[in-house]
Design a protein around this motif. Structure first.
Motif, PDB file in Angstrom:
ATOM      1  N   CYS A 154       0.850  -1.199   0.000  1.00 54.94           N
ATOM      2  CA  CYS A 154       0.000   0.000   0.000  1.00 54.94           C
ATOM      3  C   CYS A 154       0.885   1.250   0.000  1.00 54.94           C
ATOM      4  N   ALA A 155       1.970   1.209   0.756  1.00 54.53           N
ATOM      5  CA  ALA A 155       2.916   2.327   0.770  1.00 54.53           C
ATOM      6  C   ALA A 155       3.638   2.439  -0.570  1.00 54.53           C
ATOM      7  N   VAL A 156       4.040   1.315  -1.136  1.00 49.54           N
ATOM      8  CA  VAL A 156       4.768   1.336  -2.409  1.00 49.54           C
ATOM      9  C   VAL A 156       3.918   1.972  -3.505  1.00 49.54           C
ATOM     10  N   VAL A 157       2.637   1.623  -3.589  1.00 53.00           N
ATOM     11  CA  VAL A 157       1.812   2.209  -4.651  1.00 53.00           C
ATOM     12  C   VAL A 157       1.649   3.712  -4.463  1.00 53.00           C
ATOM     13  N   ARG A 158       1.702   4.183  -3.219  1.00 49.54           N
ATOM     14  CA  ARG A 158       1.635   5.643  -2.982  1.00 49.54           C
ATOM     15  C   ARG A 158       2.937   6.310  -3.421  1.00 49.54           C
ATOM     16  N   LEU A 159       4.074   5.654  -3.162  1.00 52.53           N
ATOM     17  CA  LEU A 159       5.364   6.162  -3.664  1.00 52.53           C
ATOM     18  C   LEU A 159       5.345   6.249  -5.183  1.00 52.53           C
ATOM     19  N   LEU A 160       4.917   5.181  -5.813  1.00 55.21           N
ATOM     20  CA  LEU A 160       4.892   5.127  -7.270  1.00 55.21           C
ATOM     21  C   LEU A 160       4.022   6.232  -7.856  1.00 55.21           C
ATOM     22  N   ALA A 161       2.854   6.432  -7.274  1.00 52.22           N
ATOM     23  CA  ALA A 161       1.931   7.452  -7.788  1.00 52.22           C
ATOM     24  C   ALA A 161       2.457   8.858  -7.544  1.00 52.22           C
ATOM     25  N   THR A 162       2.979   9.101  -6.354  1.00 53.85           N
ATOM     26  CA  THR A 162       3.448  10.442  -6.013  1.00 53.85           C
ATOM     27  C   THR A 162       4.686  10.825  -6.803  1.00 53.85           C
ATOM     28  N   LEU A 163       5.603   9.883  -6.968  1.00 54.59           N
ATOM     29  CA  LEU A 163       6.829  10.163  -7.722  1.00 54.59           C
ATOM     30  C   LEU A 163       6.632   9.975  -9.229  1.00 54.59           C
ATOM     31  N   ARG A 164       5.458   9.459  -9.616  1.00 54.11           N
ATOM     32  CA  ARG A 164       5.104   9.220 -11.019  1.00 54.11           C
ATOM     33  C   ARG A 164       6.139   8.352 -11.737  1.00 54.11           C
ATOM     34  N   ILE A 165       6.409   7.217 -11.140  1.00 51.29           N
ATOM     35  CA  ILE A 165       7.404   6.302 -11.694  1.00 51.29           C
ATOM     36  C   ILE A 165       6.852   5.663 -12.975  1.00 51.29           C
ATOM     37  N   ASP A 166       7.646   5.711 -14.028  1.00 49.93           N
ATOM     38  CA  ASP A 166       7.258   5.164 -15.332  1.00 49.93           C
ATOM     39  C   ASP A 166       7.465   3.652 -15.375  1.00 49.93           C
ATOM     40  N   VAL A 167       6.551   2.979 -16.049  1.00 48.96           N
ATOM     41  CA  VAL A 167       6.690   1.543 -16.289  1.00 48.96           C
ATOM     42  C   VAL A 167       7.749   1.360 -17.373  1.00 48.96           C
ATOM     43  N   GLU A 168       8.710   0.488 -17.117  1.00 44.98           N
ATOM     44  CA  GLU A 168       9.749   0.207 -18.095  1.00 44.98           C
ATOM     45  C   GLU A 168       9.144  -0.538 -19.289  1.00 44.98           C
ATOM     46  N   PRO A 169       9.715  -0.324 -20.477  1.00 44.81           N
ATOM     47  CA  PRO A 169       9.159  -0.955 -21.684  1.00 44.81           C
ATOM     48  C   PRO A 169       9.001  -2.474 -21.583  1.00 44.81           C
ATOM     49  N   GLU A 170       9.928  -3.153 -20.914  1.00 43.72           N
ATOM     50  CA  GLU A 170       9.832  -4.611 -20.851  1.00 43.72           C
ATOM     51  C   GLU A 170       8.656  -5.103 -20.005  1.00 43.72           C
ATOM     52  N   TYR A 171       8.025  -4.213 -19.235  1.00 42.64           N
ATOM     53  CA  TYR A 171       6.860  -4.591 -18.438  1.00 42.64           C
ATOM     54  C   TYR A 171       5.543  -4.203 -19.104  1.00 42.64           C
ATOM     55  N   MET A 172       5.598  -3.434 -20.178  1.00 42.24           N
ATOM     56  CA  MET A 172       4.387  -2.982 -20.855  1.00 42.24           C
ATOM     57  C   MET A 172       3.527  -4.136 -21.399  1.00 42.24           C
ATOM     58  N   PRO A 173       4.121  -5.229 -21.881  1.00 40.61           N
ATOM     59  CA  PRO A 173       3.264  -6.323 -22.364  1.00 40.61           C
ATOM     60  C   PRO A 173       2.304  -6.871 -21.297  1.00 40.61           C
ATOM     61  N   TYR A 174       2.692  -6.798 -20.037  1.00 40.18           N
ATOM     62  CA  TYR A 174       1.807  -7.268 -18.975  1.00 40.18           C
ATOM     63  C   TYR A 174       0.598  -6.345 -18.829  1.00 40.18           C
ATOM     64  N   LEU A 175       0.806  -5.061 -19.030  1.00 37.16           N
ATOM     65  CA  LEU A 175      -0.313  -4.108 -18.989  1.00 37.16           C
ATOM     66  C   LEU A 175      -1.208  -4.264 -20.204  1.00 37.16           C
ATOM     67  N   GLU A 176      -0.613  -4.617 -21.325  1.00 40.75           N
ATOM     68  CA  GLU A 176      -1.411  -4.835 -22.530  1.00 40.75           C
ATOM     69  C   GLU A 176      -2.256  -6.097 -22.395  1.00 40.75           C
ATOM     70  N   LYS A 177      -1.684  -7.120 -21.765  1.00 41.05           N
ATOM     71  CA  LYS A 177      -2.414  -8.376 -21.576  1.00 41.05           C
ATOM     72  C   LYS A 177      -3.537  -8.214 -20.559  1.00 41.05           C
ATOM     73  N   TYR A 178      -3.253  -7.484 -19.472  1.00 43.44           N
ATOM     74  CA  TYR A 178      -4.226  -7.267 -18.400  1.00 43.44           C
ATOM     75  C   TYR A 178      -4.301  -5.772 -18.082  1.00 43.44           C
ATOM     76  N   PRO A 179      -4.977  -5.007 -18.926  1.00 41.00           N
ATOM     77  CA  PRO A 179      -5.029  -3.556 -18.698  1.00 41.00           C
ATOM     78  C   PRO A 179      -5.819  -3.206 -17.441  1.00 41.00           C
ATOM     79  N   LEU A 180      -5.376  -2.150 -16.793  1.00 38.74           N
ATOM     80  CA  LEU A 180      -6.121  -1.627 -15.649  1.00 38.74           C
ATOM     81  C   LEU A 180      -7.357  -0.902 -16.166  1.00 38.74           C
ATOM     82  N   PRO A 181      -8.435  -0.914 -15.401  1.00 40.21           N
ATOM     83  CA  PRO A 181      -9.633  -0.194 -15.841  1.00 40.21           C
ATOM     84  C   PRO A 181      -9.393   1.316 -15.853  1.00 40.21           C
ATOM     85  N   ARG A 182     -10.095   1.963 -16.697  1.00 36.36           N
ATOM     86  CA  ARG A 182     -10.037   3.437 -16.748  1.00 36.36           C
ATOM     87  C   ARG A 182     -11.222   3.960 -15.939  1.00 36.36           C
ATOM     88  N   ASP A 183     -10.913   4.558 -14.830  1.00 30.64           N
ATOM     89  CA  ASP A 183     -11.997   5.088 -13.970  1.00 30.64           C
ATOM     90  C   ASP A 183     -12.346   6.492 -14.373  1.00 30.64           C
TER      91      ASP A 183
END
Length: 183
Positions: A154-183
């Protein structure tokens, strides 16, 4: 785009270069504070390598946190990591379905872990009913490790969001396979 520049080993004092043994964007940003990065690494290392919590359930709890937080970085990284620890594509689809209240074929303890992760992520913590149900499945050590794991991520996701950490290209296929919903 990240709010702070990503650092490389050459940017760090020799005594801190070990902090980038895994050269991922989260660590490349956290090393702006070597002491903070080192402290974060200690708990993360314990969770992944020393905890006696079942690794598949651990990864499912982390994925649940990543899903409810809508954290592309956490979600994509832990899909990849989860595969290494026994999480299947059926498990990932079940996390998505369970979160939406749809029926799944998950075993009861996995559903319970996901429920605990959602309750802790929503705050302030797991309900009395959920905690008591967890006690029926886990000894005290594993129960505490589960709560530590969920809370840490829970703390890590807050760090990621606040610092706006970019997903590395090699991890993008996982987001394409299982995209997060757009709220």
């Amino acid at each position: 785009m990240a709010r702070l520049p990503y650092l490389d080993k050459a940017d760090l004092a020799p005594s801190d270069q070990d902090l980038l043994a895994r050269n991922i964007n989260l660590f490349r940003c956290l090393v702006h504070s070597p002491g903070g990065a080192r402290a974060q690494h200690v708990l993360g290392h314990y969770i992944r390598h020393k905890s006696r919590l079942d690794p598949r359930l651990r990864e499912m709890a982390i994925l649940q946190v990543g899903w409810v937080a809508r954290s592309p970085y956490e979600w994509s990284h832990h899909i990849k990591i989860g595969y290494d620890f026994g999480v299947t594509d059926a498990d990932i689809r079940a996390i998505i379905d369970d979160t939406a209240g749809r029926p799944t074929a998950l075993e009861p303890v996995a559903k319970l872990v996901l429920r605990a992760a959602r309750e802790i992520a929503a705050g302030p913590g797991a309900s009395e009913a959920t905690f008591e149900a967890l006690r029926a499945h886990f000894d005290n050590e594993r129960l505490v490790d589960l709560v530590i794991t969920i809370s840490f991520y829970c703390a890590v996701v807050r760090l990621l969001a606040t610092l706006r950490i970019d997903v590395e290209p090699e991890y993008m296929p996982y987001l394409e396979k299982y995209p997060l919903p757009r709220d």
